[in-house]
Design a protein around this motif. Structure first.
Motif, short mmCIF file in Angstrom:
data_model
loop_
_atom_site.label_atom_id
_atom_site.label_comp_id
_atom_site.label_asym_id
_atom_site.label_seq_id
_atom_site.Cartn_x
_atom_site.Cartn_y
_atom_site.Cartn_z
N ILE A 1 0.81 -1.21 -0.09
CA ILE A 1 0.08 -0.22 -0.05
C ILE A 1 0.91 1.43 -0.06
N GLY A 2 1.84 1.32 1.23
CA GLY A 2 2.76 2.30 0.83
C GLY A 2 3.46 2.64 -0.35
N GLY A 3 3.79 1.55 -0.84
CA GLY A 3 4.59 1.61 -2.19
C GLY A 3 3.77 2.06 -3.37
N ALA A 4 2.36 1.83 -3.29
CA ALA A 4 1.76 2.24 -4.46
C ALA A 4 1.37 3.77 -4.15
N LEU A 5 1.32 4.24 -2.92
CA LEU A 5 1.36 5.83 -2.88
C LEU A 5 2.64 6.50 -3.30
N LEU A 6 3.72 5.97 -2.99
CA LEU A 6 4.68 6.31 -3.35
C LEU A 6 4.96 6.29 -4.92
N MET A 7 4.25 5.58 -5.76
CA MET A 7 4.31 5.57 -7.07
C MET A 7 3.44 6.51 -7.58
N ALA A 8 2.22 6.81 -6.62
CA ALA A 8 1.41 7.77 -7.40
C ALA A 8 2.08 9.06 -7.12
N ALA A 9 2.91 9.35 -6.07
CA ALA A 9 3.60 10.74 -5.87
C ALA A 9 4.54 10.76 -6.91
N LEU A 10 5.14 9.70 -7.39
CA LEU A 10 6.26 9.98 -8.60
C LEU A 10 5.31 10.23 -9.73
N PHE A 11 4.10 9.75 -10.18
CA PHE A 11 3.42 10.13 -11.24
C PHE A 11 2.99 11.56 -11.25
N VAL A 12 2.48 12.09 -10.11
CA VAL A 12 2.04 13.34 -9.89
C VAL A 12 3.12 14.46 -10.05
N GLY A 13 4.33 14.02 -9.56
CA GLY A 13 5.40 14.98 -9.67
C GLY A 13 6.05 15.00 -10.92
N VAL A 14 6.01 13.90 -11.78
CA VAL A 14 6.64 13.87 -12.94
C VAL A 14 5.71 14.79 -14.14
N ARG A 15 4.34 14.27 -13.78
CA ARG A 15 3.58 14.96 -14.85
C ARG A 15 3.58 16.72 -14.83
N ASP A 16 3.72 17.18 -13.81
CA ASP A 16 4.03 18.60 -13.65
C ASP A 16 5.47 19.31 -13.90
N GLU A 17 6.14 18.28 -14.08
CA GLU A 17 7.78 18.89 -14.04
C GLU A 17 8.15 19.31 -15.37
N LYS A 18 7.40 18.98 -16.50
CA LYS A 18 7.88 19.58 -17.65
C LYS A 18 7.45 21.01 -17.89
N GLN A 19 6.35 21.34 -17.32
CA GLN A 19 6.01 22.75 -16.94
C GLN A 19 6.89 23.60 -16.12
N GLY A 20 7.15 22.91 -14.99
CA GLY A 20 8.11 23.54 -13.78
C GLY A 20 9.68 23.67 -14.56
N THR A 21 9.95 22.82 -15.29
CA THR A 21 11.38 22.88 -15.87
C THR A 21 11.20 23.99 -17.02
N ALA A 22 9.91 24.09 -17.75
CA ALA A 22 9.95 25.13 -18.60
C ALA A 22 9.98 26.72 -17.94
N ALA A 23 9.06 26.70 -17.09
CA ALA A 23 9.08 27.88 -16.42
C ALA A 23 10.55 28.25 -15.78
N THR A 24 11.14 27.60 -15.32
CA THR A 24 12.50 27.77 -14.73
C THR A 24 13.45 28.38 -15.98
N GLN A 25 13.57 27.34 -17.15
CA GLN A 25 14.43 27.96 -17.82
C GLN A 25 14.15 29.36 -18.43
N ILE A 26 12.78 29.68 -18.51
CA ILE A 26 12.31 31.01 -19.03
C ILE A 26 12.89 31.98 -18.14
N GLU A 27 12.83 31.75 -16.90
CA GLU A 27 13.26 32.88 -15.72
C GLU A 27 14.68 32.85 -16.05
N GLN A 28 15.42 31.72 -16.14
CA GLN A 28 16.84 31.84 -16.26
C GLN A 28 17.25 32.74 -17.65
N VAL A 29 16.52 32.40 -18.61
CA VAL A 29 16.91 33.08 -19.95
C VAL A 29 16.61 34.76 -19.66
#
Length: 361
Positions: free
Chosen positions: A330-358
Motif C-alpha cells: 500500500i505504501g509503495g503504491a502511494l509512493l508510485m502515485a507521488a512519482l506520477f504526480v510529480g513527473v506529470r507537472d515537471e515539464k511545465q516547471g522545468t520550462a518555467a525555470t528555463q524562461i526565468e533563467q533566460v
C-alpha cells in the motif's frame, strides 16, 4: 529713472546661507550614498544568485527529451544499489570507501581536466567541494548501514524522502517554485512513508533505527546535490565525479579506519558486487543524475529516485526471495502515485525555470 543698486543683505540671510548650503550638500551625499548602497545591494544579490542559482546558457542546455532520458537510465542504474549492497555483505564504510574511490579512479582515467578544473575554482568553491564530499560519504555510510537494521523494501521506500527534502531546499535555497502538483506528490509520499514505518514499528522497534538511517541518507544526498549544483556547471562531468566522489572516498576511508572496520578479507563475490556498484550503480546511475543536475530543478532530480524503490524491490523479489507485506504494498503504491504526480507537472516547471533563467541572462 531710478537706478537699481545692490540690495541690502540681512544678517539672518548671511547666517542661513551656510546652513542651506550644508543642507544641500547633505542631501546630495545622502542621494549618492543611497544610490551607492542600492548598487552594492544589487551587486550582492547578483553575486549570491551567481553562486546559488544555476546559470546555464540556453544554447548549451540539452533538450528535455535528452534530460529525462538520462534520468530514466540513471534511475534504472541506481536501482541496483540495494540488491548489490545486500549481496556484497561488506561493512558500511569499507564498501562506501571502495565504491567511491573506485568510481573516482574510473573518471580520473576518462577525464583530463581535473587539475585545471581545481585551479579554476575559487577558495570557497574548493571548500564547498570538500564539504560536499563529506555529505556524500555520510549518505552512503548511512544508506549501507540501514540494511543491518531494516529490510530492503523499507529502506528503499524511504528514499521517497529525497523529493521532500529537495522541495524544501529548492524553495528556500534556490528560490525554485513549488507547484501544487509538487505539494500533492509530497503529501502522497508522506502518507506512504507513515504506512511503511508503522509496519516496521509493529515488526520490531529495531527496524526504526534502520528507517532513521535511511531517512538521514536521503537528507545527506539532497545536501550533497545542493552543494554540487553550484559546482557542477564550473567543470566537466569527469572532473566533478573525480573531485567530489574522490573526496567522499577519502572521508569514508578515514571513518572506516577510525572505526576499526576491516577493508580486506571479504569473499571474492563481495568484490565482484563492489565492481557492480562502481561501474553500474555509481559510474552510470550517479553520473546520469550529476549530468542533469545543472539543467533541471532540484526537485526534478530527486523525484526520479522515487522510481528506484519499485525497481529495487522487483529485483529483490526475483533474485533475493524478498517478500512484501501488505503495508509495504500500500505504501509503495502511494509512493508510485507521488512519482506520477510529480513527473506529470515537471515539464511545465522545468520550462518555467528555463524562461526565468533566460530572462535573468
Amino acid at each position: 529713472m531710478q537706478s537699481v543698486g545692490p540690495q541690502p543683505v540681512s544678517f539672518e540671510s548671511i547666517r542661513a546661507a551656510p546652513a542651506r548650503s550644508h543642507t544641500r550638500e547633505c542631501q546630495r551625499r545622502a542621494l549618492t550614498d543611497s544610490t551607492h548602497n542600492r548598487h552594492i545591494h544589487q551587486s550582492c544579490l547578483e553575486h549570491l544568485h551567481l553562486h546559488l542559482a544555476v546559470r546555464v546558457s540556453p544554447s548549451s542546455r540539452p533538450s528535455l527529451l535528452r534530460l529525462f532520458g538520462t534520468l530514466a537510465v540513471g534511475t534504472i542504474a541506481i536501482s541496483t544499489s540495494a540488491p548489490f549492497i545486500k549481496l556484497a555483505g561488506m561493512r558500511p564504510f569499507a564498501l562506501a570507501s571502495g565504491r567511491l574511490l573506485g568510481v573516482a579512479i574510473l573518471y580520473a582515467l576518462v577525464g583530463r581536466d581535473l587539475f585545471s578544473a581545481w585551479r579554476g575554482l575559487e577558495r570557497r568553491e574548493r571548500a564547498r567541494a570538500i564539504v560536499a564530499g563529506m555529505f556524500l560519504a555520510a549518505h552512503l555510510g548511512c544508506w549501507i548501514w540501514a540494511f543491518e537494521f531494516t529490510d530492503l523494501p523499507s529502506a528503499v521506500l524511504l528514499l521517497v524522502l529525497q523529493p521532500l527534502f529537495a522541495a524544501w531546499f529548492g524553495s528556500f535555497v534556490f528560490r525554485e517554485k513549488v507547484t501544487s502538483s509538487a505539494i500533492t506528490a509530497v503529501i502522497l509520499a508522506i502518507v506512504g512513508l507513515l504506512i511503511i514505518t508503522f509496519d516496521d514499528l509493529a515488526i520490531s522497534p529495531k527496524q526504526l533505527v534502520g528507517d532513521a538511517l535511511a531517512a538521514a541518507a536521503s537528507l545527506f544526498m539532497v545536501i550533497f546535490m545542493s552543494l554540487g549544483r553550484t559546482l557542477r556547471p564550473r567543470m566537466s562531468l569527469p572532473a566533478y565525479m573525480t573531485m567530489t566522489y574522490g573526496g567522499a572516498g577519502v572521508w569514508s576511508l578515514i571513518l572506516a579506519l577510525l572505526m576499526g572496520t576491516p577493508l580486506l578479507g571479504y569473499p571474492t563475490s563481495s568484490y565482484l558486487w563492489l565492481l557492480g556498484l562502481i561501474f553500474i550503480t555509481t559510474g552510470v546511475g550517479h553520473a546520469a543524475f550529476n549530468y542533469v543536475l545543472p539543467h533541471v530543478r532540484l526537485f526534478t532530480v530527486n523525484i526520479a529516485t522515487v522510481a528506484e524503490p519499485a525497481l529495487s524491490i522487483l529485483g529483490a523479489v526475483l533474485f533475493l526471495g524478498q517478500r512484501l507485506t501488505i503495508y509495504e504494498l500500500i505504501g509503495g503504491a502511494l509512493l508510485m502515485a507521488a512519482l506520477f504526480v510529480g513527473v506529470r507537472d515537471e515539464k511545465q516547471g522545468t520550462a518555467a525555470t528555463q524562461i526565468e533563467q533566460v530572462a535573468l541572462e
